[in-house]
Design an enzyme around this catalytic site. Sequence first.
Site, PDB file in Angstrom:
ATOM      1  N   ILE A 126      30.923   2.181 104.793  1.00 16.54           N
ATOM      2  CA  ILE A 126      31.337   1.000 105.538  1.00 16.54           C
ATOM      3  C   ILE A 126      32.491   0.355 104.798  1.00 16.54           C
ATOM      4  CG2 ILE A 126      29.557  -0.446 104.441  1.00 16.54           C
ATOM      5  CD1 ILE A 126      29.481  -1.939 107.233  1.00 16.54           C
ATOM      6  N   MET A 128      34.526  -2.774 104.339  1.00  9.93           N
ATOM      7  CA  MET A 128      34.677  -4.212 104.513  1.00  9.93           C
ATOM      8  C   MET A 128      35.751  -4.773 103.583  1.00  9.93           C
ATOM      9  SD  MET A 128      30.825  -5.778 105.028  1.00  9.93           S
ATOM     10  CE  MET A 128      29.890  -4.756 103.916  1.00  9.93           C
ATOM     11  N   THR A 129      35.608  -4.511 102.294  1.00 10.16           N
ATOM     12  CA  THR A 129      36.424  -5.165 101.266  1.00 10.16           C
ATOM     13  C   THR A 129      37.883  -4.749 101.344  1.00 10.16           C
ATOM     14  OG1 THR A 129      34.486  -5.172  99.832  1.00 10.16           O
ATOM     15  CG2 THR A 129      36.601  -5.622  98.800  1.00 10.16           C
ATOM     16  N   PHE A 159      37.588  -0.419  97.131  1.00 11.82           N
ATOM     17  CA  PHE A 159      36.231  -0.429  96.560  1.00 11.82           C
ATOM     18  C   PHE A 159      35.207   0.132  97.538  1.00 11.82           C
ATOM     19  CE2 PHE A 159      37.813  -4.576  94.465  1.00 11.82           C
ATOM     20  CZ  PHE A 159      38.516  -3.870  93.492  1.00 11.82           C
ATOM     21  N   ILE A 160      35.577   1.170  98.286  1.00  3.02           N
ATOM     22  CA  ILE A 160      34.683   1.693  99.324  1.00  3.02           C
ATOM     23  C   ILE A 160      33.787   2.785  98.746  1.00  3.02           C
ATOM     24  CG2 ILE A 160      34.527   2.705 101.617  1.00  3.02           C
ATOM     25  CD1 ILE A 160      35.776  -0.172 101.380  1.00  3.02           C
ATOM     26  N   GLU A 245      20.675  -4.964 103.014  1.00  5.02           N
ATOM     27  CA  GLU A 245      21.600  -4.502 101.982  1.00  5.02           C
ATOM     28  C   GLU A 245      21.306  -5.190 100.645  1.00  5.02           C
ATOM     29  OE1 GLU A 245      26.381  -4.608 100.824  1.00  5.02           O
ATOM     30  OE2 GLU A 245      25.733  -5.146 102.850  1.00  5.02           O
ATOM     31  N   LEU A 340      18.443  -3.881  70.924  1.00  2.00           N
ATOM     32  CA  LEU A 340      17.276  -3.372  70.216  1.00  2.00           C
ATOM     33  C   LEU A 340      17.449  -1.923  69.775  1.00  2.00           C
ATOM     34  CD1 LEU A 340      14.389  -4.966  72.319  1.00  2.00           C
ATOM     35  CD2 LEU A 340      15.040  -5.538  69.974  1.00  2.00           C
ATOM     36  N   GLY A 343      22.930   0.652  66.798  1.00  2.00           N
ATOM     37  CA  GLY A 343      24.114   1.481  67.022  1.00  2.00           C
ATOM     38  C   GLY A 343      23.903   2.569  68.048  1.00  2.00           C
ATOM     39  N   GLY A 367      27.967  -8.927  97.564  1.00  5.31           N
ATOM     40  CA  GLY A 367      28.010 -10.384  97.468  1.00  5.31           C
ATOM     41  C   GLY A 367      27.721 -10.797  96.043  1.00  5.31           C
TER      42      GLY A 367
END
Length: 388
Positions: A126, A128-129, A159-160, A245, A340, A343, A367
């Site tokens: 989808i 949108m962005t 960003f899809i 979503e 925790l 390294g 979102g």
Amino acid sequence: MERRLFTEDHDAYREIVREFVVREVAPKLERWDRERLIDRATWESAGKQGLIGLGVPEEYGGGGQPDYRYQVVVMEEFARVGAASLISSFSLQDDIVVPYVKDLGTEEQKRRWLPGMASGQLIGAIAMTEPGAGSDLQGVRTTARRDGGDWVIDGQKTFITSGVNADLVIVVARTDPAAGSRGFSLIVVETGTPGFTRGRKLDKVGLHAQDTAELFFDNVRVPVSNLLGTEGRGFTHLMERLPLERLSIATSALAGAEAVFAGTRRYCFERKAFGRSIGDFQHTRFQLAEMATELDVTRAYHDAAVFALNEGTLSAVDAAKAKWWATETQKRVVDRCVQLHGGYGYMIEYPVARAFVDSRIQTIYGGTTEIMKEIIGRDLARAEAGRP
């Protein structure tokens, strides 16, 4: 205190998923990360095993199972091996794209697309962005105009998720620039359509195996019949499906955090320092106690939200609460687990390090946390304004 989320049927399904993970997922994780892509054979194998397409009605080749708890099982088992990219890709298909086609599609659209999506042979996305718009859907500039029997689409998306692999993309476009929020529509563009091109496979901080891309639409013509839902109601269609979503993201966040915590807890009582396990130090025990409590509390709210979704009563506000809380909890838990590990926690070969980079996006996509709080805050303001 707890209300058990799963039944014996879910437990039996978990064994199927767990076997799939051992055979098809765990051995491929490193290769997927190197190639920055999940192979299509895995999608098809998941379709054959019933790990995707569960919510697709049986008449269209799916599992015909609307119970969201089965989706939760899949995400939990993937999370156990750190397959965050696969969770994101499969949940996009099942929790976002499939519901749009199933709920809004015409009979012809459902018969054309749902069987392939249930089998893993068709991958959906989808769009949108857009650059410069981010979470502001009102800022969408991609346009679609009628020209005879076609929609002509022009614009750019970024960003899809599944943007490289996708066979069909649901595009959010302005069909009436003068109509404000009533001027958006959802239109499906299929791969191979002239003028539809994919830009870069974006190089992300984490989720390396999940293909994310830029998409370009230059005078793209698709039939009028590719309109999904009602013309001009695209924004409403989006808002109606955001609760699922956002619960999906909350589920993946909780599953990921619980998996990392379980590994860290074992590590703390195996790792020796100053002559004893680091889990025997009070500070470490306090850290573990805090995380265990936060996760249990998050689990209680999450499970209540899942029951509400199954009952058809999950509100957008409650989904926003689940999304921001679970993802922020995941971020805190994973960060403390890295600490925790010392390294070793910074070595990418350790699951906790991969979780650290993979989880950072969770408070952003679907979102942002800030947007979730705004949704909740507006609801509180409306309720206060309506008080006598």
